[in-house]
Design a protein around this motif. Structure first.
Motif, PDB file in Angstrom:
ATOM      1  N   VAL A  49       0.848  -1.201   0.000  1.00  0.00           N
ATOM      2  CA  VAL A  49       0.000   0.000   0.000  1.00  0.00           C
ATOM      3  C   VAL A  49       0.881   1.248   0.000  1.00  0.00           C
ATOM      4  CG1 VAL A  49      -1.760   1.302   1.257  1.00  0.00           C
ATOM      5  CG2 VAL A  49      -1.857  -1.212   1.196  1.00  0.00           C
ATOM      6  N   SER A  50       1.764   1.342   0.985  1.00  0.00           N
ATOM      7  CA  SER A  50       2.656   2.493   1.062  1.00  0.00           C
ATOM      8  C   SER A  50       3.792   2.189   2.025  1.00  0.00           C
ATOM      9  CB  SER A  50       1.910   3.750   1.512  1.00  0.00           C
ATOM     10  OG  SER A  50       1.350   3.555   2.789  1.00  0.00           O
ATOM     11  N   VAL A  51       4.876   2.940   1.888  1.00  0.00           N
ATOM     12  CA  VAL A  51       6.058   2.718   2.720  1.00  0.00           C
ATOM     13  C   VAL A  51       6.725   4.055   3.012  1.00  0.00           C
ATOM     14  CG1 VAL A  51       7.635   2.375   0.764  1.00  0.00           C
ATOM     15  CG2 VAL A  51       8.144   1.288   2.967  1.00  0.00           C
ATOM     16  N   MET A  52       7.361   4.126   4.180  1.00  0.00           N
ATOM     17  CA  MET A  52       8.098   5.322   4.555  1.00  0.00           C
ATOM     18  C   MET A  52       9.529   4.950   4.912  1.00  0.00           C
ATOM     19  SD  MET A  52       7.542   8.204   7.538  1.00  0.00           S
ATOM     20  CE  MET A  52       6.272   9.137   6.668  1.00  0.00           C
ATOM     21  N   TYR A  53      10.450   5.753   4.420  1.00  0.00           N
ATOM     22  CA  TYR A  53      11.866   5.624   4.752  1.00  0.00           C
ATOM     23  C   TYR A  53      12.293   6.890   5.474  1.00  0.00           C
ATOM     24  CZ  TYR A  53      16.934   5.739   4.097  1.00  0.00           C
ATOM     25  OH  TYR A  53      18.276   5.826   4.293  1.00  0.00           O
ATOM     26  N   TYR A  59      14.104  14.349   7.094  1.00  0.00           N
ATOM     27  CA  TYR A  59      12.706  14.167   6.740  1.00  0.00           C
ATOM     28  C   TYR A  59      12.490  12.767   6.161  1.00  0.00           C
ATOM     29  CZ  TYR A  59      12.062  19.182   7.297  1.00  0.00           C
ATOM     30  OH  TYR A  59      11.998  20.449   7.801  1.00  0.00           O
ATOM     31  N   GLY A  60      11.278  12.273   6.380  1.00  0.00           N
ATOM     32  CA  GLY A  60      10.944  10.976   5.816  1.00  0.00           C
ATOM     33  C   GLY A  60      10.547  11.091   4.351  1.00  0.00           C
ATOM     34  N   PHE A  72      -4.565   7.991   0.534  1.00  0.00           N
ATOM     35  CA  PHE A  72      -3.943   7.519   1.766  1.00  0.00           C
ATOM     36  C   PHE A  72      -2.724   8.376   2.092  1.00  0.00           C
ATOM     37  CE2 PHE A  72      -5.270   2.774   1.055  1.00  0.00           C
ATOM     38  CZ  PHE A  72      -6.593   3.166   1.017  1.00  0.00           C
ATOM     39  N   THR A  73      -2.458   8.547   3.381  1.00  0.00           N
ATOM     40  CA  THR A  73      -1.253   9.238   3.810  1.00  0.00           C
ATOM     41  C   THR A  73      -0.592   8.455   4.944  1.00  0.00           C
ATOM     42  OG1 THR A  73      -2.473  10.604   5.394  1.00  0.00           O
ATOM     43  CG2 THR A  73      -2.118  11.532   3.198  1.00  0.00           C
ATOM     44  N   LEU A  74       0.699   8.697   5.124  1.00  0.00           N
ATOM     45  CA  LEU A  74       1.475   8.068   6.184  1.00  0.00           C
ATOM     46  C   LEU A  74       2.003   9.125   7.135  1.00  0.00           C
ATOM     47  CD1 LEU A  74       3.758   5.455   4.378  1.00  0.00           C
ATOM     48  CD2 LEU A  74       1.833   4.972   5.889  1.00  0.00           C
ATOM     49  N   SER A  75       2.064   8.781   8.413  1.00  0.00           N
ATOM     50  CA  SER A  75       2.732   9.660   9.362  1.00  0.00           C
ATOM     51  C   SER A  75       3.518   8.808  10.350  1.00  0.00           C
ATOM     52  CB  SER A  75       1.727  10.551  10.103  1.00  0.00           C
ATOM     53  OG  SER A  75       0.808   9.774  10.837  1.00  0.00           O
ATOM     54  N   ARG A  76       4.715   9.249  10.640  1.00  0.00           N
ATOM     55  CA  ARG A  76       5.609   8.525  11.541  1.00  0.00           C
ATOM     56  C   ARG A  76       5.924   9.372  12.747  1.00  0.00           C
ATOM     57  NH1 ARG A  76      10.618   8.600  13.348  1.00  0.00           N
ATOM     58  NH2 ARG A  76      11.883   6.716  13.603  1.00  0.00           N
ATOM     59  N   HIS A  77       5.941   8.787  13.925  1.00  0.00           N
ATOM     60  CA  HIS A  77       6.458   9.434  15.115  1.00  0.00           C
ATOM     61  C   HIS A  77       7.058   8.359  15.996  1.00  0.00           C
ATOM     62  CE1 HIS A  77       2.266   8.330  15.961  1.00  0.00           C
ATOM     63  NE2 HIS A  77       2.578   8.268  17.238  1.00  0.00           N
ATOM     64  N   SER A  78       7.779   8.791  17.008  1.00  0.00           N
ATOM     65  CA  SER A  78       8.498   7.818  17.829  1.00  0.00           C
ATOM     66  C   SER A  78       8.724   8.352  19.231  1.00  0.00           C
ATOM     67  CB  SER A  78       9.836   7.468  17.183  1.00  0.00           C
ATOM     68  OG  SER A  78      10.664   8.604  17.136  1.00  0.00           O
ATOM     69  N   GLN A  80      11.161   6.862  22.956  1.00  0.00           N
ATOM     70  CA  GLN A  80      12.415   6.165  23.247  1.00  0.00           C
ATOM     71  C   GLN A  80      12.352   4.682  22.900  1.00  0.00           C
ATOM     72  OE1 GLN A  80      13.521   6.758  27.299  1.00  0.00           O
ATOM     73  NE2 GLN A  80      13.833   8.948  27.088  1.00  0.00           N
ATOM     74  N   ASN A  81      11.159   4.105  22.960  1.00  0.00           N
ATOM     75  CA  ASN A  81      11.062   2.659  22.861  1.00  0.00           C
ATOM     76  C   ASN A  81      10.244   2.160  21.679  1.00  0.00           C
ATOM     77  OD1 ASN A  81      12.344   2.248  25.478  1.00  0.00           O
ATOM     78  ND2 ASN A  81      10.453   3.123  26.304  1.00  0.00           N
ATOM     79  N   THR A  82       9.576   3.062  20.975  1.00  0.00           N
ATOM     80  CA  THR A  82       8.623   2.614  19.966  1.00  0.00           C
ATOM     81  C   THR A  82       8.636   3.546  18.764  1.00  0.00           C
ATOM     82  OG1 THR A  82       7.216   1.814  21.764  1.00  0.00           O
ATOM     83  CG2 THR A  82       6.229   1.918  19.579  1.00  0.00           C
ATOM     84  N   VAL A  83       8.527   2.946  17.586  1.00  0.00           N
ATOM     85  CA  VAL A  83       8.329   3.699  16.353  1.00  0.00           C
ATOM     86  C   VAL A  83       6.906   3.437  15.879  1.00  0.00           C
ATOM     87  CG1 VAL A  83       9.057   4.043  13.974  1.00  0.00           C
ATOM     88  CG2 VAL A  83      10.772   3.523  15.727  1.00  0.00           C
ATOM     89  N   PHE A  84       6.187   4.495  15.570  1.00  0.00           N
ATOM     90  CA  PHE A  84       4.792   4.397  15.146  1.00  0.00           C
ATOM     91  C   PHE A  84       4.681   4.810  13.686  1.00  0.00           C
ATOM     92  CE2 PHE A  84       3.100   3.981  19.434  1.00  0.00           C
ATOM     93  CZ  PHE A  84       4.061   4.617  20.212  1.00  0.00           C
ATOM     94  N   LEU A  85       3.853   4.081  12.942  1.00  0.00           N
ATOM     95  CA  LEU A  85       3.560   4.456  11.558  1.00  0.00           C
ATOM     96  C   LEU A  85       2.057   4.342  11.354  1.00  0.00           C
ATOM     97  CD1 LEU A  85       4.951   5.225   8.821  1.00  0.00           C
ATOM     98  CD2 LEU A  85       4.508   2.854   8.152  1.00  0.00           C
ATOM     99  N   ASP A  86       1.390   5.482  11.173  1.00  0.00           N
ATOM    100  CA  ASP A  86      -0.055   5.507  11.012  1.00  0.00           C
ATOM    101  C   ASP A  86      -0.420   5.632   9.537  1.00  0.00           C
ATOM    102  OD1 ASP A  86      -0.542   7.611  13.950  1.00  0.00           O
ATOM    103  OD2 ASP A  86      -0.103   5.470  13.753  1.00  0.00           O
ATOM    104  N   LEU A  87      -1.382   4.829   9.123  1.00  0.00           N
ATOM    105  CA  LEU A  87      -1.911   4.893   7.759  1.00  0.00           C
ATOM    106  C   LEU A  87      -3.300   5.533   7.829  1.00  0.00           C
ATOM    107  CD1 LEU A  87      -1.732   4.069   4.724  1.00  0.00           C
ATOM    108  CD2 LEU A  87      -2.876   1.937   5.382  1.00  0.00           C
TER     109      LEU A  87
END
Length: 136
Positions: A49-53, A59-60, A72-78, A80-87
């Motif tokens: 569907v989609s990918v973020m680098y 910037y991603g 569709f859009t992607l957003s990344r945040h993080s 100390q312990n977790t990386v989040f990627l929302d679709l």
């Protein structure tokens, strides 16, 4: 081994919107992130569907399948312990009905490596999937 965890799958009406969160626990925060979303409809193969680098402090960059462009859009945040990627999915169609999977790879690499991994479905870490049903 990193185990992404998806959530947010529900049944929605066509034309509606939905956000699918994905969380991948990893510590410390990685220098390199390649995370993506895939889906598998009944009787069909899994498709990207989609990918973020993203490299730390930069910037991603994203890449979308044709079926997802403009909707569709992607957003990344993080933290100390977790990386989040929302679709975030808008203008949903019945053909978007599928099990949606999050995948992650935090090894060193380039944007091209990440896209190649995406188009070949070759991520090392996969979530269990979450069901999205779009009714007409």
């Amino acid at each position: 081994q990193v185990q992404p965890v998806e959530s947010g799958g529900v049944s929605v009406q066509a034309g509606g919107s939905l956000k699918l969160p994905c969380a991948a626990s990893i510590s410390p925060e990685p220098e390199n992130t390649c995370m993506g979303w895939f889906r598998q409809a009944p009787g069909k193969e899994r498709e990207g569907v989609s990918v973020m680098y993203k490299r730390m402090y930069r910037y991603g960059r994203t890449y979308f399948a044709d079926s997802a462009k403009g909707r569709f859009t992607l957003s990344r945040h993080s933290n100390q312990n977790t990386v989040f990627l929302d679709l975030a999915m808008n203008s949903l169609k019945p053909e978007d009905t599928a099990v949606y999977y999050c995948a992650a790879d935090f090894a060193d690499g380039t944007y091209s490596d990440c896209v190649r991994r995406f188009v070949t479905n070759s991520f090392p870490n996969w979530g269990q999937g979450t069901q999205v049903t779009v009714s007409s």
